[in-house]
Design a protein around this motif. Structure first.
Motif, PDB file in Angstrom:
ATOM      1  N   HIS A  92     -12.805 -13.430 -11.370  1.00  0.00           N
ATOM      2  CA  HIS A  92     -11.601 -13.475 -10.541  1.00  0.00           C
ATOM      3  C   HIS A  92     -11.839 -14.368  -9.336  1.00  0.00           C
ATOM      4  O   HIS A  92     -12.915 -14.355  -8.733  1.00  0.00           O
ATOM      5  CB  HIS A  92     -11.238 -12.067 -10.055  1.00  0.00           C
ATOM      6  N   THR A  93     -10.855 -15.150  -8.994  1.00  0.00           N
ATOM      7  CA  THR A  93     -10.920 -15.952  -7.784  1.00  0.00           C
ATOM      8  C   THR A  93     -10.631 -15.044  -6.600  1.00  0.00           C
ATOM      9  O   THR A  93     -10.069 -13.967  -6.749  1.00  0.00           O
ATOM     10  CB  THR A  93      -9.883 -17.083  -7.838  1.00  0.00           C
ATOM     11  N   PRO A  94     -10.991 -15.474  -5.355  1.00  0.00           N
ATOM     12  CA  PRO A  94     -10.709 -14.658  -4.177  1.00  0.00           C
ATOM     13  C   PRO A  94      -9.239 -14.296  -4.058  1.00  0.00           C
ATOM     14  O   PRO A  94      -8.898 -13.203  -3.641  1.00  0.00           O
ATOM     15  CB  PRO A  94     -11.197 -15.543  -3.022  1.00  0.00           C
ATOM     16  N   SER A  95      -8.353 -15.228  -4.414  1.00  0.00           N
ATOM     17  CA  SER A  95      -6.926 -14.922  -4.294  1.00  0.00           C
ATOM     18  C   SER A  95      -6.518 -13.849  -5.283  1.00  0.00           C
ATOM     19  O   SER A  95      -5.648 -13.032  -5.019  1.00  0.00           O
ATOM     20  CB  SER A  95      -6.088 -16.194  -4.518  1.00  0.00           C
ATOM     21  N   ASP A  96      -7.177 -13.833  -6.475  1.00  0.00           N
ATOM     22  CA  ASP A  96      -6.876 -12.803  -7.451  1.00  0.00           C
ATOM     23  C   ASP A  96      -7.353 -11.442  -6.980  1.00  0.00           C
ATOM     24  O   ASP A  96      -6.753 -10.416  -7.279  1.00  0.00           O
ATOM     25  CB  ASP A  96      -7.546 -13.127  -8.798  1.00  0.00           C
ATOM     26  N   GLN A  97      -8.490 -11.429  -6.257  1.00  0.00           N
ATOM     27  CA  GLN A  97      -9.085 -10.171  -5.832  1.00  0.00           C
ATOM     28  C   GLN A  97      -8.340  -9.548  -4.663  1.00  0.00           C
ATOM     29  O   GLN A  97      -8.469  -8.346  -4.436  1.00  0.00           O
ATOM     30  CB  GLN A  97     -10.554 -10.398  -5.448  1.00  0.00           C
ATOM     31  N   HIS A  98      -7.585 -10.333  -3.937  1.00  0.00           N
ATOM     32  CA  HIS A  98      -6.911  -9.815  -2.749  1.00  0.00           C
ATOM     33  C   HIS A  98      -5.555  -9.226  -3.120  1.00  0.00           C
ATOM     34  O   HIS A  98      -4.734  -9.867  -3.768  1.00  0.00           O
ATOM     35  CB  HIS A  98      -6.730 -10.934  -1.720  1.00  0.00           C
ATOM     36  N   VAL A  99      -5.353  -7.993  -2.723  1.00  0.00           N
ATOM     37  CA  VAL A  99      -4.056  -7.342  -2.899  1.00  0.00           C
ATOM     38  C   VAL A  99      -3.438  -7.204  -1.519  1.00  0.00           C
ATOM     39  O   VAL A  99      -3.906  -6.421  -0.694  1.00  0.00           O
ATOM     40  CB  VAL A  99      -4.205  -5.961  -3.569  1.00  0.00           C
ATOM     41  N   GLY A 100      -2.403  -7.986  -1.253  1.00  0.00           N
ATOM     42  CA  GLY A 100      -1.836  -8.043   0.079  1.00  0.00           C
ATOM     43  C   GLY A 100      -0.692  -7.073   0.296  1.00  0.00           C
ATOM     44  O   GLY A 100      -0.323  -6.288  -0.581  1.00  0.00           O
ATOM     45  N   PRO A 101      -0.100  -7.131   1.468  1.00  0.00           N
ATOM     46  CA  PRO A 101       0.992  -6.219   1.826  1.00  0.00           C
ATOM     47  C   PRO A 101       2.239  -6.400   0.975  1.00  0.00           C
ATOM     48  O   PRO A 101       3.049  -5.476   0.881  1.00  0.00           O
ATOM     49  CB  PRO A 101       1.262  -6.555   3.296  1.00  0.00           C
ATOM     50  N   ALA A 102       2.414  -7.568   0.350  1.00  0.00           N
ATOM     51  CA  ALA A 102       3.578  -7.751  -0.518  1.00  0.00           C
ATOM     52  C   ALA A 102       3.530  -6.779  -1.696  1.00  0.00           C
ATOM     53  O   ALA A 102       4.566  -6.406  -2.249  1.00  0.00           O
ATOM     54  CB  ALA A 102       3.639  -9.185  -1.030  1.00  0.00           C
TER      55      ALA A 102
END
Length: 201
Positions: A3-13
């Motif tokens: 997973h890329t960092p962006s895939d690993q991040h679950v944000g407030p959206a």
């Protein structure tokens, strides 16, 4: 799979997005439900004679103030679940159960609309917001590697928790309004007694 960092991040959206989607959905219900019930319960009673009469009587007795208060109680529950999801990067069991329950709640609205062959309060936002948001949020959690396995019992748990939270919110709202009503009734009497005392020489 990496997973890329962006895939690993679950944000407030994804996490607080649940709260935002719920708020829009319940705004539709809050605006439409009382009037819709008054107009449609007599027709539905004739169309579905197998439904217990107690269900129709309860539907007819829905009070707009109580429903609004129940929405306020539910807001606290959904806010807590969303905050738990944000604090854990979407891993929170409470958040994921609330997300699943929200999506299943939307499917219930769509089933109700299909049963009556027309609009039911909550069905519009269920179609364009509740179900799509739930699917996108679950996909995001899956890409991040934090989505818990969804077994039939997990779906049943999510739906059961959603139902329990709804019932609890209405019970709390009813009791709160009943207490306020009693206080409102008693206050003028107290003030009247006080006024009479001031007239005594």
């Amino acid at each position: 799979m990496t997973h890329t960092p962006s895939d690993q991040h679950v944000g407030p959206a994804v996490t607080f997005g649940l709260l935002a989607a719920w708020a829009l959905h319940d705004t539709e219900e809050l605006a439409a439900l009382p009037g819709w019930l008054r107009r449609n319960v007599p027709v539905l009673r004739e169309r579905f004679p197998g439904v217990p009469e107690a269900v129709w009587r309860r539907a007819e007795s829905v009070d707009g103030r109580q429903f609004a208060a129940a929405v306020g109680v539910m807001a606290a529950i959904v806010t807590t679940a969303s905050a738990s999801g944000a604090a854990t990067g979407g891993r929170s069991t409470a958040y994921q159960a609330a997300l699943n329950g929200f999506g299943l709640h939307g499917l219930t609205h769509l089933a109700q609309a299909a049963a009556v062959r027309g609009y039911t309060p909550g069905s519009a936002t269920s179609l364009v917001l509740v179900v799509p948001f739930t699917l996108r949020a679950r996909a995001r959690l899956r890409r991040a590697g934090v989505l818990r396995p969804t077994r039939p019992r997990d779906l049943a748990l999510g739906l059961g928790l959603a139902g329990a939270a709804t019932v609890a919110s209405h019970v709390v709202a009813r009791r709160a309004l009943r207490g306020r009503w009693r206080q409102t009734r008693s206050t003028p009497v107290f003030e009247h007694v006080q006024d009479r005392r001031t007239l005594v020489p």
